[in-house]
Design a protein around this motif. Sequence first.
Motif, PDB file in Angstrom:
ATOM      1  N   SER A 285      71.445 -39.153  85.234  1.00 53.49           N
ATOM      2  CA  SER A 285      70.865 -40.239  84.444  1.00 53.49           C
ATOM      3  C   SER A 285      71.064 -41.616  85.081  1.00 53.49           C
ATOM      4  N   ARG A 286      72.056 -41.785  85.930  1.00 56.85           N
ATOM      5  CA  ARG A 286      72.346 -43.091  86.521  1.00 56.85           C
ATOM      6  C   ARG A 286      71.696 -43.289  87.891  1.00 56.85           C
ATOM      7  N   THR A 287      70.762 -42.431  88.254  1.00 59.08           N
ATOM      8  CA  THR A 287      70.070 -42.555  89.533  1.00 59.08           C
ATOM      9  C   THR A 287      68.693 -43.186  89.331  1.00 59.08           C
ATOM     10  N   ALA A 288      68.107 -43.685  90.423  1.00 59.80           N
ATOM     11  CA  ALA A 288      66.791 -44.340  90.360  1.00 59.80           C
ATOM     12  C   ALA A 288      65.653 -43.355  90.546  1.00 59.80           C
TER      13      ALA A 288
ATOM     14  N   ALA B 199      73.299 -44.614  76.168  1.00 54.21           N
ATOM     15  CA  ALA B 199      73.626 -44.135  77.511  1.00 54.21           C
ATOM     16  C   ALA B 199      72.572 -44.633  78.482  1.00 54.21           C
ATOM     17  N   VAL B 200      72.953 -44.851  79.714  1.00 54.43           N
ATOM     18  CA  VAL B 200      71.998 -45.200  80.772  1.00 54.43           C
ATOM     19  C   VAL B 200      71.148 -43.968  81.060  1.00 54.43           C
ATOM     20  N   VAL B 201      69.820 -44.151  81.137  1.00 53.66           N
ATOM     21  CA  VAL B 201      68.948 -43.019  81.437  1.00 53.66           C
ATOM     22  C   VAL B 201      68.353 -43.101  82.835  1.00 53.66           C
ATOM     23  N   MET B 202      68.301 -44.326  83.410  1.00 51.29           N
ATOM     24  CA  MET B 202      67.714 -44.477  84.738  1.00 51.29           C
ATOM     25  C   MET B 202      68.155 -45.799  85.360  1.00 51.29           C
ATOM     26  N   LYS B 203      68.491 -45.756  86.628  1.00 54.48           N
ATOM     27  CA  LYS B 203      68.831 -46.969  87.354  1.00 54.48           C
ATOM     28  C   LYS B 203      67.548 -47.694  87.745  1.00 54.48           C
ATOM     29  N   LEU B 204      67.484 -48.996  87.478  1.00 58.64           N
ATOM     30  CA  LEU B 204      66.312 -49.789  87.825  1.00 58.64           C
ATOM     31  C   LEU B 204      66.557 -50.512  89.140  1.00 58.64           C
ATOM     32  N   LYS B 205      65.524 -50.550  89.987  1.00 62.40           N
ATOM     33  CA  LYS B 205      65.675 -51.093  91.332  1.00 62.40           C
ATOM     34  C   LYS B 205      65.776 -52.619  91.371  1.00 62.40           C
TER      35      LYS B 205
ATOM     36  N   GLU C 223      60.743 -51.748  85.042  1.00 61.11           N
ATOM     37  CA  GLU C 223      60.743 -51.358  83.634  1.00 61.11           C
ATOM     38  C   GLU C 223      60.543 -49.857  83.517  1.00 61.11           C
ATOM     39  N   LEU C 224      61.222 -49.250  82.563  1.00 62.33           N
ATOM     40  CA  LEU C 224      60.990 -47.839  82.246  1.00 62.33           C
ATOM     41  C   LEU C 224      59.706 -47.747  81.447  1.00 62.33           C
ATOM     42  N   ILE C 225      58.720 -46.991  81.930  1.00 64.63           N
ATOM     43  CA  ILE C 225      57.433 -46.921  81.230  1.00 64.63           C
ATOM     44  C   ILE C 225      57.101 -45.520  80.731  1.00 64.63           C
ATOM     45  N   ALA C 226      57.912 -44.522  81.093  1.00 60.60           N
ATOM     46  CA  ALA C 226      57.630 -43.152  80.653  1.00 60.60           C
ATOM     47  C   ALA C 226      58.927 -42.397  80.437  1.00 60.60           C
ATOM     48  N   ALA C 227      58.987 -41.668  79.320  1.00 56.67           N
ATOM     49  CA  ALA C 227      60.104 -40.776  79.016  1.00 56.67           C
ATOM     50  C   ALA C 227      59.536 -39.634  78.191  1.00 56.67           C
ATOM     51  N   GLN C 228      59.253 -38.531  78.852  1.00 55.98           N
ATOM     52  CA  GLN C 228      58.558 -37.424  78.201  1.00 55.98           C
ATOM     53  C   GLN C 228      59.264 -36.100  78.451  1.00 55.98           C
ATOM     54  N   PRO C 229      59.355 -35.240  77.429  1.00 57.68           N
ATOM     55  CA  PRO C 229      59.919 -33.906  77.647  1.00 57.68           C
ATOM     56  C   PRO C 229      58.993 -33.089  78.540  1.00 57.68           C
TER      57      PRO C 229
END
Length: 212
Positions: free
Chosen positions: A80-83, A34-40, A45-51
Motif C-alpha cells: 500500500s505504501r508504494t507508487a 491507512a496509506v493506500v498509495m505513495k504519490l510522486k 492525485e488518486l483517481i481510481a480505486a476499484q475492486p
Amino acid sequence: MQSEATFLLATNDGFIKQTTIQDLIPKAYKKKSAVVMKLKTADSELIAAQPTKKDHEVLVVAQTGLALRFALEDVPVVGSRTAGVKAIKLGAEDQVVAVLALDPADRFLAVVTNQGTFKYSLIEEITAGHRANKGLQVLSPRKTIDYAITAATALTPDQGALRIRTDRLQTFDIQLADHSLSTRTSNGQALLDVKRDGQATAIFPLNLQEND
C-alpha cells in the motif's frame, strides 16, 4: 494466482498498481486510516480505486484522447505504501482522467470533452496492448479546436442511461438511444454548453449508482 481480493489503484500522473485488501487494513490498534498509495509529486492525485477480478482488463484514458487497454495481470500486486508502475506513456502536459477495471461484459467507452461533446464507441476498437505504451487516439486532433477528455466510463449493452456531473454542480441525465454509436476517433456530438453548465467532471451509468 491471487490468493485474496485486490484493488486497482491509479493516479492522474499515470501510475498504477494492485494492492490486496489485507494490506489496506490499518495495522495499529484504533488507527482509523491507512496509506493506500505513495504519490510522486504534490500535484499527483488518486483517481481510481476499484475492486478487481482475475478476468478484468484495464483501460486507461488520458486527457489528450489517448486510450490504452491491457491485461490486469500486467499490473503488479504491491504494498500500500508504494507508487506502483507506469500505466501509460504520457506527454509532458498530459494526464490520466480515468482508469477503468473492465469486466468482460463492458462493451462501450463513453467520454465527455472540454468542448461539451459526448460520444460512446466500441471498446474493441481499442486494440489490446501492453502497459506503459502510448495507446491509441480516441479523439481526432483538430488545428482550430483543442479537444480534450474530461470524464470517461465503460458501459455494458444493457446500461442505456448515464449521468454527467460538471464542475458547476450541474447534473445531466442522458439516454444512449438518443445518440449514435461513434467511431473510435470521433470527437462526438454537442451535448453541454460549457460556458453555462461547466465542464464534465464525472460520467457514470445510472443503474450503477443511487439516484439522487
